[in-house]
Design an enzyme around this catalytic site. Structure first.
Site, PDB file in Angstrom:
ATOM      1  N   HIS A  93       0.834  -1.202   0.000  1.00  0.00           N
ATOM      2  CA  HIS A  93       0.000   0.000   0.000  1.00  0.00           C
ATOM      3  C   HIS A  93       0.872   1.256   0.000  1.00  0.00           C
ATOM      4  CE1 HIS A  93      -2.926  -3.029   1.507  1.00  0.00           C
ATOM      5  NE2 HIS A  93      -3.742  -2.337   0.724  1.00  0.00           N
ATOM      6  N   ASN A  94       1.621   1.414  -1.072  1.00  0.00           N
ATOM      7  CA  ASN A  94       2.581   2.503  -1.187  1.00  0.00           C
ATOM      8  C   ASN A  94       2.190   3.438  -2.335  1.00  0.00           C
ATOM      9  OD1 ASN A  94       3.390   1.054  -3.554  1.00  0.00           O
ATOM     10  ND2 ASN A  94       4.700  -0.222  -2.264  1.00  0.00           N
ATOM     11  N   PHE A  95       3.098   4.345  -2.683  1.00  0.00           N
ATOM     12  CA  PHE A  95       2.787   5.354  -3.707  1.00  0.00           C
ATOM     13  C   PHE A  95       2.544   4.728  -5.081  1.00  0.00           C
ATOM     14  CE2 PHE A  95       4.300   8.751  -6.723  1.00  0.00           C
ATOM     15  CZ  PHE A  95       3.204   9.576  -6.558  1.00  0.00           C
ATOM     16  N   ASP A 136      -5.335   5.562  -0.076  1.00  0.00           N
ATOM     17  CA  ASP A 136      -4.564   4.799   0.922  1.00  0.00           C
ATOM     18  C   ASP A 136      -3.493   5.656   1.595  1.00  0.00           C
ATOM     19  OD1 ASP A 136      -5.633   2.250   1.226  1.00  0.00           O
ATOM     20  OD2 ASP A 136      -4.684   1.483  -0.591  1.00  0.00           O
ATOM     21  N   ASP A 147      -9.297  -0.359  -7.229  1.00  0.00           N
ATOM     22  CA  ASP A 147      -8.469  -0.740  -6.079  1.00  0.00           C
ATOM     23  C   ASP A 147      -7.993  -2.183  -6.177  1.00  0.00           C
ATOM     24  OD1 ASP A 147      -7.167  -0.364  -3.664  1.00  0.00           O
ATOM     25  OD2 ASP A 147      -8.940  -0.720  -2.439  1.00  0.00           O
TER      26      ASP A 147
END
Length: 504
Positions: free
Chosen positions: A247-249, A288, A397
């Protein structure tokens, strides 16, 4: 047997592998795992000479010693008692000394001495050094020091390591240098497709692509968004995504890119107001923000600050939304600052709804509502549009599975790594362990991957058979008299129907 040669390095050590051209994917991964002396639960990452992460698959191109691949092992278990004790006692001693000094200061109510600040600096530095080493498992490391299931680690509830100041500055400078460059039409069109490969782009380049999305959807002109404000907004978004496996950039970008593609592929520009499109794209960008790497179940079971703040109701999603509006509260990064009050209220309501919809505990509720209104869907009905917007961000998502295998599979490894980190933490803290996040029960993954490889090869074989029969048909049509064409066509149709049934 035809073979190919793969040159790669492991921890700086050169290796040379010879393997069959039709080597199964799992055999190739086992070969790399053996070369790296990796454990069964470790995750392997392979980089090309440009430093880009690539998929470990039979399609891996042969190379030469001057263009070696780089193999790395991440999430390796560190179970050395000696190392655990050495590091644990060092950090524990420093923290106890610091706590003692702070208690003494509070009791005497005098000015804080410089030694306390120095001690805090040493503790933070030591902790940062520990967390910056990918190959150590902190959960395995401190498990040896636990006196019981309820004793917490020194990193209890600690947020994931943020990006360093140098890293942030480097990416920001590079982004600002590139932000005025013209992106080619080929890239702009590619950006609208589900096959877009995020692994080929660096963070600064990703921010440029996000800027392109806002520009090409006419948001800049329609809502009077100043370019420098948009750039500051995108930079703040980048800065507030943590360095965690999934769940990063880059995940933020993938979700936004899929949302952007869906808008174009379904011609939503002609069906939905621009303000709703702006809401959808910005929701994807922010969905997120500041993710901790541990899901809502963990937040609630561990009674974290987020769970307490939001009363166990979608703690993460509420937090993501709150962080988004923290960024938008600052004038220099508020891309909505030229909107009317009514427009801002509408956009804020929509973003909150969209981000909260990404909580999977609400999946069945939202999906059932969408199925109910689908037969009578009306774009002029606000309730209908709201549900559609929630469905679209949910689709975006979880859209990795809709992408090409070489793009999607590395994301699976990232997701598993994040899952296993949570499972390890749950064990350490004596919390209920989420079954699919237990690295000790992950053995089901390998058979599933082997089955996937098997059926992929079967599909390719059917395609080859189809092409061969088409060629035979063409050849026979040239050699056979005209009267035999109908029988040939009937035979070919029968074969194709059998192939189709087998594939199903």
């Amino acid at each position: 047997m035809a073979t190919k040669i793969i040159y790669f390095t492991v921890n700086g050590r050169p290796e040379r592998a010879e393997l069959p051209l039709d080597c199964p994917a799992q055999d190739l991964k086992d070969l790399f795992r053996s070369a790296a002396e990796a454990r069964p639960h470790d995750i392997l990452k392979l980089y090309n000479p440009k430093g880009n992460l690539i998929n470990i698959s039979p399609r891996l191109e042969p190379n030469n010693p001057s263009s070696c691949y780089k193999l790395e092992v991440v999430a390796a278990d560190c179970t050395s008692v000696e190392l655990a004790v050495a590091l644990g006692l060092d950090l524990s001693t420093m923290e106890k000394r610091l706590q003692g000094l702070e208690k003494k200061i509070l009791a005497q109510a005098v000015e804080t001495p410089a030694v306390v600040y120095e001690m805090k600096k040493q503790v933070d530095l030591f902790r940062e050094k520990l967390e910056s080493v990918e190959h150590l498992s902190w959960l395995g490391l401190f498990k040896e020091l636990s006196d019981g299931p309820h004793k917490t680690s020194p990193f209890y509830h600690k947020r994931p390591l943020r990006k360093t100041c140098d890293e942030v500055k480097h990416v920001r400078d590079k982004f600002l240098q590139m932000s005025s460059l013209e992106v080619s039409e080929a890239v702009r069109q590619y950006l609208k497709t589900p096959s877009f490969d995020n692994w080929q782009w660096e963070d600064a380049e990703i921010m440029v692509l996000l800027q392109v999305m806002y520009t090409d959807l006419d948001f800049i002109a329609t809502f009077n968004i100043e370019p420098e404000v948009l750039q500051h907004f995108l930079f703040e978004v980048y800065r507030r995504y943590n360095n965690i496996p999934f769940h990063n950039f880059k995940h933020c970008f993938c979700v936004t890119q899929m949302m952007y593609g869906l808008i174009w592929m379904t011609d939503l520009k002609s069906k939905i107001d621009s303000i709703d499109l702006l809401t959808m794209l910005t929701s994807a960008v922010c969905h997120d923000l500041d993710h901790t790497g541990y899901n809502n179940a963990y937040q609630i079971n561990a009674r974290t600050e987020l769970a307490l703040r939001y009363n166990d109701i979608s703690p993460l999603e509420n937090h993501h939304s709150a962080v988004a509006f923290e960024i938008l509260e600052k004038r220099e990064s508020n891309i909505f600052r030229n909107l009317t009050i009514e427009q801002y209220k509408r956009i804020r309501e929509g973003i909150i709804k969209c981000i909260l919809a990404t909580d999977m505990t609400k999946h069945n509720e939202i999906l059932s509502k969408f199925k109910t209104i689908l037969p009578v869907f009306d774009f002029k009905n606000k309730d209908h549009k709201d549900v559609l917007m929630m469905i679209l961000i949910k689709v975006s998502d979880i859209s990795n599975e809709a992408r090409p295998m070489e793009v999607a599979e590395p994301w699976l490894d990232c997701l598993l790594q994040e899952f296993y980190n949570q499972g390890d933490m749950e064990k350490l803290e004596g919390l209920p362990v989420t079954p699919f996040m237990d690295r000790d029960k992950q053995h089901i993954v390998d058979p599933v991957r082997k089955a996937l490889d098997y059926y992929t090869e079967m599909e390719k074989a059917l395609e080859r058979d189809k092409r061969n029969r088409a060629q035979e048909k063409a050849t026979k049509s040239k050699e056979s008299p005209p009267g035999s064409q109908a029988a040939s066509d009937a035979q070919t149709a029968s074969v194709q129907e059998c192939s189709k049934t087998a594939a199903q």
